[in-house]
Design an enzyme around this catalytic site. Structure first.
Site, short mmCIF file in Angstrom:
data_model
loop_
_atom_site.label_atom_id
_atom_site.label_comp_id
_atom_site.label_asym_id
_atom_site.label_seq_id
_atom_site.Cartn_x
_atom_site.Cartn_y
_atom_site.Cartn_z
N CYS A 77 -31.42 58.25 3.82
CA CYS A 77 -31.82 59.62 4.11
C CYS A 77 -32.99 59.43 5.19
O CYS A 77 -33.18 60.00 6.38
CB CYS A 77 -32.16 60.40 3.26
SG CYS A 77 -33.44 59.77 1.97
N HIS B 2 -37.54 65.83 3.85
CA HIS B 2 -38.36 64.53 4.39
C HIS B 2 -39.22 64.70 5.56
O HIS B 2 -38.57 65.24 6.66
CB HIS B 2 -37.64 63.49 4.25
CG HIS B 2 -36.97 62.85 2.92
ND1 HIS B 2 -37.11 63.69 1.75
CD2 HIS B 2 -36.27 61.99 2.70
CE1 HIS B 2 -36.40 62.96 0.77
NE2 HIS B 2 -36.06 61.83 1.27
N ASN C 288 -33.30 66.15 3.97
CA ASN C 288 -32.59 64.94 3.42
C ASN C 288 -31.23 65.12 2.78
O ASN C 288 -30.61 63.93 2.79
CB ASN C 288 -33.68 64.20 2.29
CG ASN C 288 -34.11 65.45 1.38
OD1 ASN C 288 -34.71 66.14 1.51
ND2 ASN C 288 -33.68 64.98 0.19
#
Length: 380
Positions: A172, A285, A359
């Site tokens: 990711c 993220h 993510n």
């Protein structure tokens, strides 16, 4: 009298012929319409989703529906523990099947997201049955005969799937970083990347999401907490530790950024120095990225490139205090968001960026579905 009867009979015959001709024409039109309808019917593909009850698996199924992927029949797969549960796809209940007894010859595509050990166990079984596997684990990412694909970055390598009928989905953090850096890399080259990630708990899975929620509730109510998923408390805390520590002092998660970047950019000489951190955020993220380029690039030029980059949304208005964050921009959306672009005051060829993405979606499920879309568009 005889002449009149003969004339009437002739007229009846002519009318019958005309009527029969019209019936035949109508029949031909109907047949032609059916043929055209058959020609315009969209080809569908039977698909298996392994890990269908997990965080990423659920997102894959949702995205297949959102993007109207031409699914003929969906086969949600999981372990025997989850077999028999139902998921909703296109407003219909579909039963989850036990992967152990599933016949992969029933499907053309299988999207795996149940962990490396499960992929190791079932990927070959699927490919031996003639199925193409898009794997969202680390199991095959570094295999030289398996392409590691980000559609916005290295779609030209997709053809390599034919070697083993497996395509690997990158990690990711790698995906969002390289989607953002690709236009800069192509324009001026990149020699070095310093990156610190701030990764949400959904990257660990549903148990981690529950742990953050439960710890937060307990602490707010003056109660003690239990840490089971992470080695330390995650609520109101940050953990500079994702994945097992290696002999060089870096973690596996950090080394994934190194290995995967070099493979995807096809550049074994690019240097990457990563630090990965788990933060008390549910989804999304974030990355603070500092790059050194081969040629000088200004912040203005970088913004110009990123505005045109596929899959990127630029939010970079420091005067308005406007920059991307997991909430509200990234979470639940498909783009990679970039902001805080500035020229590094400590290095003549340095540039700094802030990169954010969901993510679970672009970092996993969406990327896998995009690969599947490329496959059916160009290869199968």
């Amino acid at each position: 009298m005889g002449i009149k009867k003969t004339t009437e009979k002739s007229n009846i015959k002519e009318r019958s012929k005309v009527k029969e001709s019209k019936v035949n024409e109508v029949s031909k039109v109907k047949e032609s319409s059916k043929d055209r309808a058959k020609e315009t019917q969209v080809q569908t593909y039977d698909i298996a989703v392994l890990g269908a009850t997990g965080t990423v698996g659920e997102a894959i199924i949702s995205i297949l529906e959102e993007r109207q992927f031409p699914v003929g029949k969906l086969h949600p797969l999981a372990s025997s523990r989850s077999a028999g549960e139902t998921i909703i796809f296109n407003k219909k209940a579909v039963m989850v099947q036990d992967v152990e007894t599933f016949d992969f010859s029933k499907v053309q595509l299988a999207l795996f997201s149940a962990g490396s050990e499960v992929s190791a166990q079932y990927a070959k079984r699927a490919t031996d049955a003639g199925c193409i596997v898009i794997d969202n684990t680390s199991k095959f990412r570094l295999d030289s005969d398996v392409p590691l694909i980000i559609p916005e970055v290295n779609a030209h390598r997709l053809f390599e799937y034919q070697k083993r009928n497996i395509i690997a989905n990158p990690n990711c953090s790698t995906i969002q970083m390289l989607v953002a850096l690709k236009p800069i890399y192509d324009a001026v080259g990149i020699t070095r990347i310093n990156i610190a990630t701030y990764q949400s708990v959904s990257g660990t899975g549903s148990a981690a999401i529950a742990e953050l929620a439960n710890q937060t509730a307990s602490l707010l109510n003056g109660q003690s907490i239990v840490a089971e998923v992470y080695p330390k408390q995650i609520a109101f805390n940050v953990l500079p530790h994702i994945g097992a520590f290696q002999d060089n002092g870096y973690t596996v998660e950090e080394m994934k950024l190194v290995w995967e970047t070099q493979k995807i950019f096809e550049d074994p000489n690019i240097k990457i120095n990563p630090t990965t951190v788990r933060v008390p955020v549910f989804y999304g993220h974030s990355e603070a990225i500092h790059i050194e380029t081969r040629e000088k690039i200004t912040a203005a030029k970088a913004r110009e490139l990123l505005r045109q980059a596929p899959g990127v949304i630029l939010i970079d208005e420091p005067g308005e205090e406007n920059y991307p964050t997991p909430i509200p921009e990234a979470s639940g959306t498909d783009a990679v968001y970039v902001g805080r672009i500035r020229e590094d005051i400590s290095h003549p060829l340095g540039l700094d960026l802030w990169v954010v993405a969901d993510n679970v979606r672009k970092g996993a499920a969406l990327n896998a579905v995009q690969i599947a879309e490329m496959l059916i568009s160009e290869w199968i």
